[in-house]
Design a protein around this motif. Sequence first.
Motif, PDB file in Angstrom:
ATOM      1  N   ASP B 104      17.813  32.626 -92.279  1.00 14.00           N
ATOM      2  CA  ASP B 104      17.563  34.075 -91.526  1.00 14.00           C
ATOM      3  C   ASP B 104      18.235  33.892 -90.042  1.00 14.00           C
ATOM      4  O   ASP B 104      18.243  33.167 -89.570  1.00 14.00           O
ATOM      5  N   GLY B 105      19.060  34.926 -90.135  1.00 18.54           N
ATOM      6  CA  GLY B 105      19.634  34.963 -88.737  1.00 18.54           C
ATOM      7  C   GLY B 105      18.782  35.480 -87.715  1.00 18.54           C
ATOM      8  O   GLY B 105      18.090  36.494 -87.764  1.00 18.54           O
ATOM      9  N   ILE B 106      18.691  35.120 -86.487  1.00 19.79           N
ATOM     10  CA  ILE B 106      17.978  35.787 -85.509  1.00 19.79           C
ATOM     11  C   ILE B 106      18.860  36.585 -84.606  1.00 19.79           C
ATOM     12  O   ILE B 106      19.858  35.913 -84.076  1.00 19.79           O
ATOM     13  N   ALA B 107      18.791  38.025 -84.607  1.00 17.69           N
ATOM     14  CA  ALA B 107      19.670  38.781 -83.980  1.00 17.69           C
ATOM     15  C   ALA B 107      19.272  38.860 -82.456  1.00 17.69           C
ATOM     16  O   ALA B 107      17.965  38.882 -82.009  1.00 17.69           O
ATOM     17  N   ILE B 108      20.280  38.849 -81.624  1.00 11.65           N
ATOM     18  CA  ILE B 108      20.048  39.029 -80.006  1.00 11.65           C
ATOM     19  C   ILE B 108      20.261  40.484 -79.961  1.00 11.65           C
ATOM     20  O   ILE B 108      21.233  41.094 -80.014  1.00 11.65           O
ATOM     21  N   ILE B 109      19.070  41.048 -79.550  1.00  9.02           N
ATOM     22  CA  ILE B 109      19.304  42.665 -79.314  1.00  9.02           C
ATOM     23  C   ILE B 109      18.998  43.304 -78.017  1.00  9.02           C
ATOM     24  O   ILE B 109      18.503  42.475 -76.965  1.00  9.02           O
ATOM     25  N   VAL B 110      19.902  44.333 -77.712  1.00  9.69           N
ATOM     26  CA  VAL B 110      19.804  45.173 -76.451  1.00  9.69           C
ATOM     27  C   VAL B 110      19.875  46.382 -76.775  1.00  9.69           C
ATOM     28  O   VAL B 110      20.052  46.928 -78.040  1.00  9.69           O
ATOM     29  N   ASN B 111      19.292  47.230 -75.614  1.00  6.87           N
ATOM     30  CA  ASN B 111      19.486  48.587 -75.836  1.00  6.87           C
ATOM     31  C   ASN B 111      20.965  49.466 -76.094  1.00  6.87           C
ATOM     32  O   ASN B 111      21.720  48.755 -75.707  1.00  6.87           O
ATOM     33  N   PRO B 112      20.825  50.169 -77.138  1.00  6.49           N
ATOM     34  CA  PRO B 112      22.188  50.712 -77.324  1.00  6.49           C
ATOM     35  C   PRO B 112      23.063  51.204 -76.251  1.00  6.49           C
ATOM     36  O   PRO B 112      24.244  51.337 -76.152  1.00  6.49           O
ATOM     37  N   ALA B 113      22.269  51.617 -75.050  1.00  9.05           N
ATOM     38  CA  ALA B 113      23.060  52.131 -73.946  1.00  9.05           C
ATOM     39  C   ALA B 113      23.616  50.942 -73.178  1.00  9.05           C
ATOM     40  O   ALA B 113      24.388  51.316 -72.170  1.00  9.05           O
ATOM     41  N   ASN B 114      23.309  49.893 -73.462  1.00  7.10           N
ATOM     42  CA  ASN B 114      23.967  48.719 -72.673  1.00  7.10           C
ATOM     43  C   ASN B 114      25.123  48.312 -73.252  1.00  7.10           C
ATOM     44  O   ASN B 114      25.584  48.486 -74.335  1.00  7.10           O
ATOM     45  N   SER B 115      26.159  48.132 -72.255  1.00 11.15           N
ATOM     46  CA  SER B 115      27.559  47.850 -72.572  1.00 11.15           C
ATOM     47  C   SER B 115      28.094  46.616 -73.000  1.00 11.15           C
ATOM     48  O   SER B 115      29.126  46.302 -73.584  1.00 11.15           O
ATOM     49  N   VAL B 116      27.139  45.440 -72.853  1.00 15.30           N
ATOM     50  CA  VAL B 116      27.389  44.174 -72.977  1.00 15.30           C
ATOM     51  C   VAL B 116      27.373  43.940 -74.443  1.00 15.30           C
ATOM     52  O   VAL B 116      26.291  44.436 -75.385  1.00 15.30           O
ATOM     53  N   ALA B 218      27.050  37.362 -94.087  1.00 16.21           N
ATOM     54  CA  ALA B 218      28.235  36.294 -94.243  1.00 16.21           C
ATOM     55  C   ALA B 218      28.310  35.422 -93.298  1.00 16.21           C
ATOM     56  O   ALA B 218      28.385  34.216 -93.729  1.00 16.21           O
ATOM     57  N   THR B 219      28.108  35.793 -91.856  1.00 17.74           N
ATOM     58  CA  THR B 219      28.428  34.718 -90.920  1.00 17.74           C
ATOM     59  C   THR B 219      27.126  33.709 -90.879  1.00 17.74           C
ATOM     60  O   THR B 219      27.368  32.811 -90.422  1.00 17.74           O
ATOM     61  N   VAL B 220      25.938  34.498 -91.346  1.00 17.66           N
ATOM     62  CA  VAL B 220      24.683  33.265 -91.216  1.00 17.66           C
ATOM     63  C   VAL B 220      25.034  32.240 -92.468  1.00 17.66           C
ATOM     64  O   VAL B 220      24.760  31.228 -92.248  1.00 17.66           O
ATOM     65  N   LYS B 221      25.196  32.881 -93.452  1.00 12.29           N
ATOM     66  CA  LYS B 221      25.586  31.780 -94.622  1.00 12.29           C
ATOM     67  C   LYS B 221      26.522  30.801 -94.623  1.00 12.29           C
ATOM     68  O   LYS B 221      26.470  29.714 -94.760  1.00 12.29           O
ATOM     69  N   ASP B 222      27.896  31.138 -93.886  1.00 11.37           N
ATOM     70  CA  ASP B 222      28.747  30.178 -93.663  1.00 11.37           C
ATOM     71  C   ASP B 222      28.480  29.537 -92.548  1.00 11.37           C
ATOM     72  O   ASP B 222      29.262  28.485 -91.879  1.00 11.37           O
ATOM     73  N   ALA B 226      25.677  31.381 -84.988  1.00 12.14           N
ATOM     74  CA  ALA B 226      24.851  30.385 -84.305  1.00 12.14           C
ATOM     75  C   ALA B 226      23.348  30.320 -84.402  1.00 12.14           C
ATOM     76  O   ALA B 226      22.616  29.307 -84.562  1.00 12.14           O
ATOM     77  N   VAL B 227      22.855  31.486 -84.183  1.00 11.80           N
ATOM     78  CA  VAL B 227      21.457  31.715 -83.971  1.00 11.80           C
ATOM     79  C   VAL B 227      20.911  31.877 -85.317  1.00 11.80           C
ATOM     80  O   VAL B 227      20.422  33.185 -85.625  1.00 11.80           O
ATOM     81  N   GLN B 228      20.551  30.884 -85.808  1.00  8.18           N
ATOM     82  CA  GLN B 228      19.841  31.186 -87.443  1.00  8.18           C
ATOM     83  C   GLN B 228      18.954  30.075 -87.660  1.00  8.18           C
ATOM     84  O   GLN B 228      18.730  28.918 -87.061  1.00  8.18           O
ATOM     85  N   ARG B 229      17.975  30.394 -88.805  1.00  4.51           N
ATOM     86  CA  ARG B 229      16.792  29.236 -88.793  1.00  4.51           C
ATOM     87  C   ARG B 229      16.363  29.427 -90.361  1.00  4.51           C
ATOM     88  O   ARG B 229      16.640  30.426 -91.060  1.00  4.51           O
ATOM     89  N   PRO B 230      15.721  28.529 -91.049  1.00  4.13           N
ATOM     90  CA  PRO B 230      15.472  28.286 -92.369  1.00  4.13           C
ATOM     91  C   PRO B 230      14.024  29.300 -92.716  1.00  4.13           C
ATOM     92  O   PRO B 230      13.303  29.231 -91.723  1.00  4.13           O
ATOM     93  N   PHE B 231      13.871  29.976 -93.904  1.00  6.94           N
ATOM     94  CA  PHE B 231      12.706  30.293 -94.436  1.00  6.94           C
ATOM     95  C   PHE B 231      12.365  29.056 -95.395  1.00  6.94           C
ATOM     96  O   PHE B 231      13.033  29.032 -96.256  1.00  6.94           O
ATOM     97  N   VAL B 266      18.312  38.679 -95.857  1.00  6.13           N
ATOM     98  CA  VAL B 266      18.329  37.407 -95.430  1.00  6.13           C
ATOM     99  C   VAL B 266      19.210  36.621 -96.585  1.00  6.13           C
ATOM    100  O   VAL B 266      19.461  37.196 -97.508  1.00  6.13           O
ATOM    101  N   VAL B 267      19.477  35.705 -96.298  1.00 11.03           N
ATOM    102  CA  VAL B 267      20.636  34.867 -97.092  1.00 11.03           C
ATOM    103  C   VAL B 267      20.114  33.782 -97.880  1.00 11.03           C
ATOM    104  O   VAL B 267      19.458  32.830 -97.529  1.00 11.03           O
TER     105      VAL B 267
END
Lengths: 292, 270
Positions: B104-116, B218-222, B226-231, B266-267
Amino acid sequence: MAIKSKKKLVENIIHGVFLVLGLVTVGCVLLITVYLIVSGIPAIREIGLIDFLFGKEWASTAAEPKYGILPFILTSIYGTAGAIVIGVPIGFFTAVYLAKQAPTKFKAVMESAISLLAGIPSVVYGFVGMMVLVPGIRKVFNVPDGASLLAAIIVLAVMILPSIIKVSMTALEAVPKEYEDASLALGATPVETYFRVSVPAAKSGIATAVVLGVGRAIGEAMAVMMVSGNAANMPSLFQSVRFLTTAVSSEMAYSSGLQQQALFSIALVLFLFIMLINATLNFFLKGQKEGT
Amino acid sequence: MKNMKKLIYFVLIATLLLGALAGCAEKGGSVSTDGSTSMEKVIGALGEAFEKNNKNVTFTYNPTGSGSGIKAVLEGRCDIGLSSRSLKEAEKADGLIETVLAYDGIAIIVNPANSVADLTLEQIAEIYTGKITNWNEVGGKDEAIVLIGREAGSGTRDGFESITDTKDACQYRQELTSTGDVITTVASNPNAIGYASLASVKDSVKAISVGGVAPSEATVKDGSYAVQRPFVLVTKKDTKLSATAQKFFDYITSAAANQIITSSGVVPAK
């Protein structure tokens, strides 16, 4: 003779059944009390009573765990006090108005609205608080985040309104009409009469209402969990805080070992607080009985 | 009239009791799972498919959290424990074994209004430990960063903190008790940053890329994200699973289940 003894037997059986059913309640209370004490004491022993009650830091899953619950205790006390400061005046004046001045039809509408307020589940209070109040506080006070002690206080203040209004109203309505008539006959205005005669006569009932409000506020978990942010900070109005109740409920699911035992100890502390409030309540109720 | 009422009550109670007894006597076996709330979506879909393929089996899932799930297997309260972190050495020593079901990838989330839109793993760590406190330090607006996290003991928090190496050092503004709460909170505060299971990220928040790699299956699987963990599926080493539970275990770890695992976001491990 035979019929009589048969009757007696049936009487006795029914008596026994009632006794057993009655004991179920008592049994539950005893079970909970004993369980809380038995499972709450070990952690306090291990951590040390002083460190536990007056430690300022809570980091239960850290490599070097710290189990100080002073932030939770103070937050619970401040939060409840804040809710009382906001909720009691509103509730009290509403009760005086409804019991003494409001037109009958308006009173009926208001009473059903208040009953409805009492029946709303706490998760709904929490949800509305989370969606409306928290962003509102962030904008109005221009703070980075609105999930704070203030948000929890406002939610709690609304939640305790029904019990304060209802109990105060009952007490005010129970004041003998002769008292008020006498006051009016002596030339006092209606408002003077309410505040100089009716309210003092109903004071133990109103005190009961306040204590009930305190009980509800200090025991609430769900609604405050959703609006207070849950970080274990020392209480401050615009900081995210954690209450005694939310400390238990937010970590219980994943806890283990000493952490879990410490959560039981927090529950025990909360239980003692509630006992204290109940004792106060009994004191006022007794006063009420003797007063009238 | 009174007797009538009594009769109705009697019938009602009798039905209830019979119902309860019938419940016990049901054939076909059952499989119970207990644990990680992050795995709700994937295990729910797998359980549903399993029930559909096998008549008269009952599948239960108890969303209690990784820690509770592991404990439940150990105490024999469920067949398969679900954990969204690898087992600790102490847990393995207790006689538990792990089987990785998916990543499972852990997504880093921000508000859609954030430009970063992109942060490096180091920047994320510095933000969460309080070294970076303003969005303008990472190319955003001049606003204070609001850190949203999960409660102590949560599998997602544990996963995030171990991957970013910020254990016990995060200066959370809010510690919420579910993934949904984190998403809702980040969606309602323009300056908030949070983390959540990639599978549960919705359009109401923006998942940023980490070190230039956007989170995706795809990026989690390969392994490039970087931010991912096993189930992990947790079972006891020396206790045999019941026939039904074993069947379920074989099914979900087989290639046949991959499609369902993938559609849950999840992958699959295999």
